[in-house]
Scaffold this motif. Structure first.
Motif, PDB file in Angstrom:
ATOM      1  N   THR A 143      92.278  26.851  34.903  1.00  0.00           N
ATOM      2  CA  THR A 143      92.085  25.395  33.995  1.00  0.00           C
ATOM      3  C   THR A 143      91.906  24.327  34.782  1.00  0.00           C
ATOM      4  O   THR A 143      91.540  23.365  34.612  1.00  0.00           O
ATOM      5  CB  THR A 143      93.530  25.147  33.311  1.00  0.00           C
ATOM      6  OG1 THR A 143      94.577  25.058  34.438  1.00  0.00           O
ATOM      7  CG2 THR A 143      93.855  26.309  32.567  1.00  0.00           C
ATOM      8  N   ARG A 166      90.432  20.642  33.974  1.00  0.00           N
ATOM      9  CA  ARG A 166      90.738  20.164  32.639  1.00  0.00           C
ATOM     10  C   ARG A 166      91.456  18.743  32.487  1.00  0.00           C
ATOM     11  O   ARG A 166      92.411  18.469  33.510  1.00  0.00           O
ATOM     12  CB  ARG A 166      91.792  21.148  31.764  1.00  0.00           C
ATOM     13  CG  ARG A 166      90.867  22.155  31.232  1.00  0.00           C
ATOM     14  CD  ARG A 166      91.933  23.162  30.515  1.00  0.00           C
ATOM     15  NE  ARG A 166      90.986  24.438  30.043  1.00  0.00           N
ATOM     16  CZ  ARG A 166      91.861  25.343  29.385  1.00  0.00           C
ATOM     17  NH1 ARG A 166      93.076  25.235  29.180  1.00  0.00           N
ATOM     18  NH2 ARG A 166      91.196  26.318  29.176  1.00  0.00           N
ATOM     19  N   ALA A 199      94.210  18.980  35.486  1.00  0.00           N
ATOM     20  CA  ALA A 199      94.518  20.167  36.045  1.00  0.00           C
ATOM     21  C   ALA A 199      93.977  20.634  37.269  1.00  0.00           C
ATOM     22  O   ALA A 199      92.704  20.464  37.660  1.00  0.00           O
ATOM     23  CB  ALA A 199      94.172  21.365  35.137  1.00  0.00           C
ATOM     24  N   THR A 230     102.065  21.402  30.518  1.00  0.00           N
ATOM     25  CA  THR A 230     101.248  22.239  31.406  1.00  0.00           C
ATOM     26  C   THR A 230      99.783  22.368  31.500  1.00  0.00           C
ATOM     27  O   THR A 230      99.355  21.557  30.523  1.00  0.00           O
ATOM     28  CB  THR A 230     101.624  23.669  31.201  1.00  0.00           C
ATOM     29  OG1 THR A 230     101.187  24.069  29.805  1.00  0.00           O
ATOM     30  CG2 THR A 230     103.374  24.033  30.734  1.00  0.00           C
ATOM     31  N   THR A 231      99.159  22.893  32.312  1.00  0.00           N
ATOM     32  CA  THR A 231      97.696  22.577  32.124  1.00  0.00           C
ATOM     33  C   THR A 231      96.891  23.057  30.936  1.00  0.00           C
ATOM     34  O   THR A 231      96.010  22.913  30.586  1.00  0.00           O
ATOM     35  CB  THR A 231      97.106  23.547  33.536  1.00  0.00           C
ATOM     36  OG1 THR A 231      97.404  24.612  33.479  1.00  0.00           O
ATOM     37  CG2 THR A 231      97.412  22.787  34.958  1.00  0.00           C
ATOM     38  N   GLY A 232      97.504  24.142  30.285  1.00  0.00           N
ATOM     39  CA  GLY A 232      97.264  24.739  29.079  1.00  0.00           C
ATOM     40  C   GLY A 232      97.076  23.514  27.949  1.00  0.00           C
ATOM     41  O   GLY A 232      96.288  23.763  27.042  1.00  0.00           O
ATOM     42  N   GLU A 233      97.863  22.637  28.101  1.00  0.00           N
ATOM     43  CA  GLU A 233      97.726  21.626  27.186  1.00  0.00           C
ATOM     44  C   GLU A 233      96.790  20.352  27.435  1.00  0.00           C
ATOM     45  O   GLU A 233      96.572  19.695  26.644  1.00  0.00           O
ATOM     46  CB  GLU A 233      99.191  21.037  26.910  1.00  0.00           C
ATOM     47  CG  GLU A 233     100.154  21.857  26.273  1.00  0.00           C
ATOM     48  CD  GLU A 233     101.599  21.777  26.553  1.00  0.00           C
ATOM     49  OE1 GLU A 233     102.441  22.050  25.487  1.00  0.00           O
ATOM     50  OE2 GLU A 233     101.918  21.331  27.730  1.00  0.00           O
ATOM     51  N   ARG A 257      93.324  19.598  27.387  1.00  0.00           N
ATOM     52  CA  ARG A 257      92.106  20.078  26.739  1.00  0.00           C
ATOM     53  C   ARG A 257      91.050  18.797  26.337  1.00  0.00           C
ATOM     54  O   ARG A 257      90.401  18.847  25.358  1.00  0.00           O
ATOM     55  CB  ARG A 257      92.653  20.506  25.211  1.00  0.00           C
ATOM     56  CG  ARG A 257      93.333  21.748  25.424  1.00  0.00           C
ATOM     57  CD  ARG A 257      92.701  22.991  25.550  1.00  0.00           C
ATOM     58  NE  ARG A 257      93.460  24.252  25.618  1.00  0.00           N
ATOM     59  CZ  ARG A 257      92.965  25.482  25.684  1.00  0.00           C
ATOM     60  NH1 ARG A 257      91.804  25.775  25.587  1.00  0.00           N
ATOM     61  NH2 ARG A 257      94.081  26.377  25.839  1.00  0.00           N
ATOM     62  N   CYS A 277      99.588  19.996  37.323  1.00  0.00           N
ATOM     63  CA  CYS A 277      99.144  18.851  36.845  1.00  0.00           C
ATOM     64  C   CYS A 277      99.027  17.657  37.886  1.00  0.00           C
ATOM     65  O   CYS A 277     100.207  17.694  38.530  1.00  0.00           O
ATOM     66  CB  CYS A 277      99.624  18.190  35.460  1.00  0.00           C
ATOM     67  SG  CYS A 277      99.545  19.547  34.343  1.00  0.00           S
TER      68      CYS A 277
END
Length: 454
Positions: free
Chosen positions: A102, A105, A97, A59-62, A64, A119
């Motif tokens: 996000t 990213r 992302a 997911t976009t939270g990953e 970084r 993504c």
């Protein structure tokens, strides 16, 4: 960038925000450079079997600006077969992302993985090196975001990513640039990490100073006594150990009407949001405007010296407290906040500080109810039954003044460290941008490690 050489000749890149590039470089459109540019999807969460596999799902939270070696959720081969837009992408693919907070990213796949629909993934190219593209996209993140559309949740789509033109020389030159950037950005990242560690230590020290001041006082020679409360231990002999319910004259919570999503202006009534106490300082702008057709409940208007405590919040923030430093005749208490009015000889600022220290936070969290990973609640009794250490009024004033002075010193040091981080991040971005657009020539650069003799 003065210590680096420039190329002999330059030409217009044809892209305004790129400017000139070396005459021997080309502009490569991503859609023409990659074997595949794709995305993914989110399998139905109502079927738990969709996430009972061993194939990573990103997911976009990953994303970084990192290499991704694991994910929070995984899917099965059966899930992939059920959802045609769910594809496995090879190791080394670059992901960006496309949606919301996000957007922009980046990540490089260190594992074979699938992604969600937010993504965009670039797989393999004979023209562009993926690590080079990863750096290029970092350098121009802000410009890419400018291509987004949408209001509150801006987004770019796969077509816009595919239409981007990348400035690049030969693959061999790209590899040289990535080696240079790997080395130089690692140095900057280490310096940033040191400043981040310093900030963490300063914040830890700040909390230790507050904790000692509100539980032990300022006099190191004061006679101590057993508080009678296991988690408080020894306290100054002349202080009173008393439950909070005995130092309050009013203990109430507000209301939560259906409000507009925007803050109230000076001519409107607003209802506070629970976040108005996060961080220990009252933030009056954290409110929602009361619709004009609703009658305000004036009994909930907040006043100077009100102590506000969050009743419902995340685990880390439930029980957060702040003191209202002025009168706000147009702002009202919400039902996720408690308002405490204290006896005249009790300083609300001291109680707010006391509620922030570690041993007290532990008691609050023990009394909280709700799922540990989401919103938690504390009942009135949890706060009322907490023991508070009450120093004499004049001594409390001196403690409060001392804490405020030390907090100011800590804030100045933290601000200085944050400024240093900001400058280093700007330097990092500028260095990457200069390298991937040929503003500096690193063809003859060699890593200092190459010259080491062992």
């Amino acid at each position: 960038m003065g210590k680096y050489q420039r190329y002999a000749e330059y030409k217009d890149s044809g892209v305004d925000w790129l400017g000139e590039i070396p005459s021997g470089w080309e502009m490569w459109k991503l859609s023409h450079s990659y074997v595949e540019i794709g995305s993914g999807t989110t399998p139905s969460t109502s079927n738990e079997e969709n996430f009972e596999g061993d194939i990573p799902w990103i997911t976009t939270g990953e994303l970084r600006e990192n290499v991704i070696f694991d994910t929070n959720k995984k899917v099965s081969q059966k899930t992939i077969e059920q959802f045609p837009t769910l594809k496995k992408y090879p190791i080394g693919s670059v992901a960006i992302a496309m949606y919301g907070a996000t957007i922009g990213r980046l990540g490089i796949l260190g594992i074979e993985a699938t992604t969600n629909q937010a993504c965009c993934v670039m797989t393999k190219s004979k023209i562009l090196n993926n690590k080079y593209v990863f750096y290029w996209l970092q350098a121009f993140k802000n410009e890419i975001i400018q291509l987004s559309s949408g209001g509150g949740q801006p987004n770019i789509n796969q077509e816009k990513v595919a239409s981007l033109k990348i400035s690049a020389s030969t693959v061999e030159s790209q590899l040289q640039i990535t080696k240079f950037l790997d080395y130089e950005t690692a140095k900057i990242d280490r310096l940033i990490a040191k400043q981040e560690q310093l900030i963490a230590l300063l914040q830890e020290k700040r909390q230790a100073v507050i904790s000692h001041a509100v539980t032990k006082g300022l006099n190191p020679n004061a006679t101590m006594k057993d508080s009678g409360v296991e988690w408080l231990g020894q306290v100054p002999e002349h202080w009173e150990c008393i439950k909070i319910k005995y130092i309050t004259t009013t203990f109430e919570q507000g209301w939560s009407p259906q409000c507009d999503s925007r803050p109230a202006d000076s001519s409107e009534y607003g209802v506070l949001k629970v976040g108005c106490v996060n961080g220990g300082s009252f933030r009056n702008y954290e409110n929602k405007a009361l619709p004009p057709e609703l009658e305000p409940r004036l009994q909930y208007v907040i006043q100077k010296k009100d102590l506000l405590v969050s009743r419902a919040n995340t685990k880390e923030l439930v029980g957060s407290a702040a003191v209202v430093q002025g009168d706000y005749p147009n702002l009202m208490l919400c039902d996720k906040l408690y308002r405490l009015k204290l006896c005249k000889d009790v300083l609300p600022e001291m109680v707010a500080l006391y509620l922030s220290i570690g041993v007290v936070r532990e008691q609050i969290e023990l009394g909280a109810t709700g799922a540990s990973h989401s919103m938690q609640n504390i009942g009135q009794e949890t706060i009322k039954e907490l023991y508070y250490l009450l120093p004499p009024y004049q001594e409390a004033l001196k403690i409060l003044e001392s804490v405020q002075q030390s907090n100011q010193r800590f804030e100045e040091l933290v601000t200085k460290a944050q400024s240093a981080i900001h400058l280093m991040q700007e330097r990092r971005t500028a260095l990457i941008s200069a390298a991937v657009t040929g503003k500096i020539d690193v063809r003859n650069w060699h890593s200092p490690h190459d010259a080491m003799v062992f």
